[in-house]
Design a protein around this motif. Sequence first.
Motif, PDB file in Angstrom:
ATOM      1  N   GLY A  34       0.847  -1.189   0.000  1.00  0.00           N
ATOM      2  CA  GLY A  34       0.000   0.000   0.000  1.00  0.00           C
ATOM      3  C   GLY A  34       0.873   1.225   0.000  1.00  0.00           C
ATOM      4  O   GLY A  34       2.066   1.150   0.288  1.00  0.00           O
ATOM      5  N   VAL A  38      -0.983   4.439   4.983  1.00  0.00           N
ATOM      6  CA  VAL A  38      -2.262   3.716   5.027  1.00  0.00           C
ATOM      7  C   VAL A  38      -2.368   2.764   6.223  1.00  0.00           C
ATOM      8  O   VAL A  38      -3.425   2.194   6.456  1.00  0.00           O
ATOM      9  N   VAL A 204      -3.524  -6.047   0.343  1.00  0.00           N
ATOM     10  CA  VAL A 204      -3.428  -4.635  -0.031  1.00  0.00           C
ATOM     11  C   VAL A 204      -4.183  -3.815   1.005  1.00  0.00           C
ATOM     12  O   VAL A 204      -5.334  -4.121   1.341  1.00  0.00           O
ATOM     13  N   ASP A 206      -5.513   0.032   2.414  1.00  0.00           N
ATOM     14  CA  ASP A 206      -5.852   1.407   2.065  1.00  0.00           C
ATOM     15  C   ASP A 206      -6.673   2.002   3.197  1.00  0.00           C
ATOM     16  O   ASP A 206      -7.633   1.387   3.667  1.00  0.00           O
ATOM     17  N   LYS A 207      -6.257   3.177   3.664  1.00  0.00           N
ATOM     18  CA  LYS A 207      -6.978   3.912   4.709  1.00  0.00           C
ATOM     19  C   LYS A 207      -7.246   3.047   5.944  1.00  0.00           C
ATOM     20  O   LYS A 207      -8.339   3.054   6.507  1.00  0.00           O
ATOM     21  N   VAL A 211      -8.116  -4.096   1.805  1.00  0.00           N
ATOM     22  CA  VAL A 211      -9.089  -3.934   0.730  1.00  0.00           C
ATOM     23  C   VAL A 211      -8.990  -5.025  -0.328  1.00  0.00           C
ATOM     24  O   VAL A 211      -9.867  -5.162  -1.177  1.00  0.00           O
ATOM     25  N   GLU A 223      -4.808  -3.591 -10.845  1.00  0.00           N
ATOM     26  CA  GLU A 223      -5.780  -3.360  -9.775  1.00  0.00           C
ATOM     27  C   GLU A 223      -5.082  -2.924  -8.493  1.00  0.00           C
ATOM     28  O   GLU A 223      -5.517  -1.979  -7.811  1.00  0.00           O
ATOM     29  N   GLN A 226      -3.797   0.669  -8.528  1.00  0.00           N
ATOM     30  CA  GLN A 226      -4.800   1.702  -8.289  1.00  0.00           C
ATOM     31  C   GLN A 226      -4.827   2.121  -6.826  1.00  0.00           C
ATOM     32  O   GLN A 226      -5.018   3.291  -6.506  1.00  0.00           O
ATOM     33  N   TYR A 227      -4.648   1.133  -5.938  1.00  0.00           N
ATOM     34  CA  TYR A 227      -4.613   1.455  -4.501  1.00  0.00           C
ATOM     35  C   TYR A 227      -3.271   2.079  -4.109  1.00  0.00           C
ATOM     36  O   TYR A 227      -3.216   2.936  -3.230  1.00  0.00           O
ATOM     37  N   ALA A 230      -3.587   5.730  -5.310  1.00  0.00           N
ATOM     38  CA  ALA A 230      -4.767   6.518  -4.946  1.00  0.00           C
ATOM     39  C   ALA A 230      -4.404   7.591  -3.937  1.00  0.00           C
ATOM     40  O   ALA A 230      -3.507   7.433  -3.130  1.00  0.00           O
TER      41      ALA A 230
END
Length: 231
Positions: A34, A38, A204, A206-207, A211, A223, A226-227, A230
């Motif tokens: 990530g 994150v 992965v 995220d935040k 995810v 894919e 993208q994380y 982001a």
Amino acid sequence: MLNINGLTACYGESEILHDIHLSVPDGKIIALVGRNGVGKTTTLKSIMGLVRSPKGSITLAGEELQKKPPYERARMGIGYVPQGRDIFPQMTVAENLRLGLEVCGGKKQDPTELYRLFPIVEKFLPRKGGDLSGGQQQQLAIARALIAHPKLLMLDEPTEGIQPSIIQEIGHAIRTINEKTGLSILLVEQYLDFALDLADECYVMDKGQIVLHVKSGEADKDEIQQYMLAS
């Protein structure tokens, strides 16, 4: 080996990790990837007991860790190489290695296999840690974590700030350790190709949440990216 279920973690009153579920099976390399900020490092610190984690369960080989202090978690078999390596710059390489034995009561271990994996460590035993390059310090930090023969090795951004040739050496050493000893490894990385090449499975983040969870051989890099990219 390691199982995390429903974990939250906080800095002060701010919740950083939200309901984390993650497993590192026996003998496997698991990547946690990530972008910056994150919660990847916080996850490792939670496992070590360095961050407050008011909810959830963390077990190592079936034993709950949540109420145990960091030094007990290390003695139970967790080797941790933090981001930035945390070697002692005024101590020699040999002295840094001896510190790694404190988790097993200072009991002497045969370093021969470590020297095969990291020849630079043996070469520079009398040299101060602060005089080593970043890549050499990373190799020393991993060797120091391995010298007490942990059950689980956790690596936080081992490729950060290191030249490509040394990254290859570190990747080779990690793979060799895993294949020869069956050591379970949790690898936190931003360098996606490095992580997917080494790991059996990839989580992965995220935040502060997981995810995506995939087998590395089946991962869709676009894919995941993208994380990673982001905002």
